[in-house]
Design an enzyme around this catalytic site. Sequence first.
Site, PDB file in Angstrom:
ATOM      1  CG  ASP A 158      -2.179   0.876   0.963  1.00  0.00           C
ATOM      2  OD1 ASP A 158      -2.016   2.042   0.569  1.00  0.00           O
ATOM      3  OD2 ASP A 158      -3.298   0.372   1.155  1.00  0.00           O
TER       4      ASP A 158
ATOM      5  CE  LYS B 245      -5.013   3.945   4.463  1.00  0.00           C
ATOM      6  NZ  LYS B 245      -6.129   3.767   3.509  1.00  0.00           N
TER       7      LYS B 245
ATOM      8  CG  ASN C 110       0.609   3.379  -7.193  1.00  0.00           C
ATOM      9  OD1 ASN C 110       0.041   2.309  -7.370  1.00  0.00           O
ATOM     10  ND2 ASN C 110       0.237   4.486  -7.790  1.00  0.00           N
TER      11      ASN C 110
ATOM     12  CB  CYS D 139     -12.535 -12.229 -18.692  1.00  0.00           C
ATOM     13  SG  CYS D 139     -11.151 -13.304 -19.086  1.00  0.00           S
TER      14      CYS D 139
ATOM     15  CB  CYS E  42     -15.423  11.098  -0.114  1.00  0.00           C
ATOM     16  SG  CYS E  42     -16.497  11.171   1.331  1.00  0.00           S
TER      17      CYS E  42
ATOM     18  CB  CYS F 212      -9.523 -12.041 -22.309  1.00  0.00           C
ATOM     19  SG  CYS F 212      -8.849 -11.027 -20.969  1.00  0.00           S
TER      20      CYS F 212
END
Length: 655
Positions: free
Chosen positions: A350, A373, A396, A474, A495, A548
């Site tokens: 995170d 976090k 990230n 997919c 939010c 896909c």
Amino acid sequence: MSAPKLYASHVPLAPLSRLFLGIGSAVTAITDPRRGDMVAAMGETTAIGPVLENIRKRMDSDIVGKRLLEEKPRISNETIDRKWLADLPEGTLGKHYSNFLDRLNTSPDARPAVKYINDLDHLYVMQRYRETHDFTHIALEQKTNMLGEVTVKYFEGIQYGLPMCVSGGIFGGARLLRKHRQELIDKYLPWVVEQASNARFFMAFDWENHFEKQLSEVQKELNVARMKKQQDELTGFAENIDDLANRLKNALNKLEERKAESPDAPGNQLGNSQQEKQPTPYREKIGKLSGEVVDSNPYSRLMALQRMGIVQDYEIIREKTVAVVGVGGVGSVVAEMLTRCGIGKLILFDYDKVEIANMNRLFYQPNQAGLSKVEAARDTLIHVNPDVEIEVHNFNITTVDNFDTFVQRIRQGSLTNSRVDLVLSCVDNFEARMAVNMACNEENQIWMESGVSENAVSGHIQYIEPGKTACFACVPPLVVASNIDERTLKRDGVCAASLPTTMAVVAGFLVMNTLKYLLNFGEVSHYVGYNALADFFPRESIKPNPFCDDNHCLIRQKEYEARKASETIDLEIQEPEEEPVVHEENEWGIELVDESEPVLSSESPNNSGVAEGLKFAYEPAKKDNVSGDLSPAQAATHDLMQSIKDKLVQEAQKK
């Protein structure tokens, strides 16, 4: 007529079309500054030739700017090493730039390519402006909030003369709150006008060659002075720290003097007592799981699953490694549940920090606000269960370098430095879900996806086995299928809703499915939904899409079909062994006889008149006048008829 196409991304526009696009993009950009595409379009369509030519000439008149125009260096993920930037010392320009990108969850490649500039000499000028805009924020030490953006726009408007910057400063300032507007007028504008007038021309500065320098040195080279407010704050902060240190030092000296004067004083005895008392650990690590039912055994109720026959071998959970991507409202609860279940290793990913706004959810506490976090989660979880190994990554995964690290940890993150056992996606955006999907398809890694709706009253979990079940690409959501940047959908002051109840339910479903998969019990659900308004739990199985968009998904589908075709079907049927019927003894003398075998008895055949397989415990006494071949029931009837006959004969004789 529109101009001919001059470069790959070029979109030639006729003058009238350019005018309409400029007006429309300007209106949209002013009303919603987060629309990066409209801001870019406005910047290009309003950047008239004389303005760009003036910037080019100023660059050409500077020795560094002239070299930039000749070499045309780019600032992108290909030309800069993000990992190297992140490892630079604190305070350097490169470290500030790395933190800036991470904080905004963006990358140098996020800036759109130039489309509407019709002059090749001006093309690089506009592209360079976009790629160095972030450095203006850093050099001026301005945040990316509304006040900071307006300040930077005024600076760029004065230095470059771009219409977009000038209008952005004016109209952006008008949209500020009254308090911030007054602050802009009183403090920011006088300062930014002075800096823009006296500073070196920012477009003629090679930022990429100064990454290792301290930001303060770069500001001196640019002739940029820090805002007085920032200087006052830093000076006051430093003075407060020095004052606090001096006061603490004096207090310690006085305490030492008192101890020396009266070593037997009650306060001193208390101090000695506290020093002698060592903090006791919350508990020692446990080497082997035990089912012993004692208050000090945290695994007794988990091992009871094995004793009850639900799980064959619960202790193998300590050999398992699970990667959790996203440690927010769902992911943090998932991590806690797995920790309490005794998982062997957790890998947490995170990039966000704990905020007070997160306190409506579970797990995090107000005193952890400001911490990353993953760090806050690790600090909590190691106290819950010190037996669990916890690895954290505060970045990230959607950026190029971090994605490679993420894939590498999937391959080698387990306790044995091999592939992890499962990946759990608990993220709140589609970009991250697609990144997890791409990584797991490439590595043929089984993973589970989860999500909670924006209205907080529904959610789902999904088991994804590459090739066997549908991957996230997919059946993509509309936002992904339409190739829309979801960041453009967010609005200031708005939010998504969140409820700890819904997130806990989804987290519970996800962990239960994880345990069933890891410990091989029950049935692993392919998809479970949750609608809190109707208490509805749909359960589905989704097959992969043969068309896909993910090429690795198509490869996994072919591999799965090949495996199915090569499997042999074993039709051997084993006859169940028949066990003899055993009947317990009872006070009524009832016995069960196997009807499949004849009863061997020395007695005469059963003629008692009762059902086959049963017999009387004793035979009634037979009278001489009753034939031996009569059954007891026939004999009783015979006796009754005989007694009636005898009475009739006696009455007839009396008459």
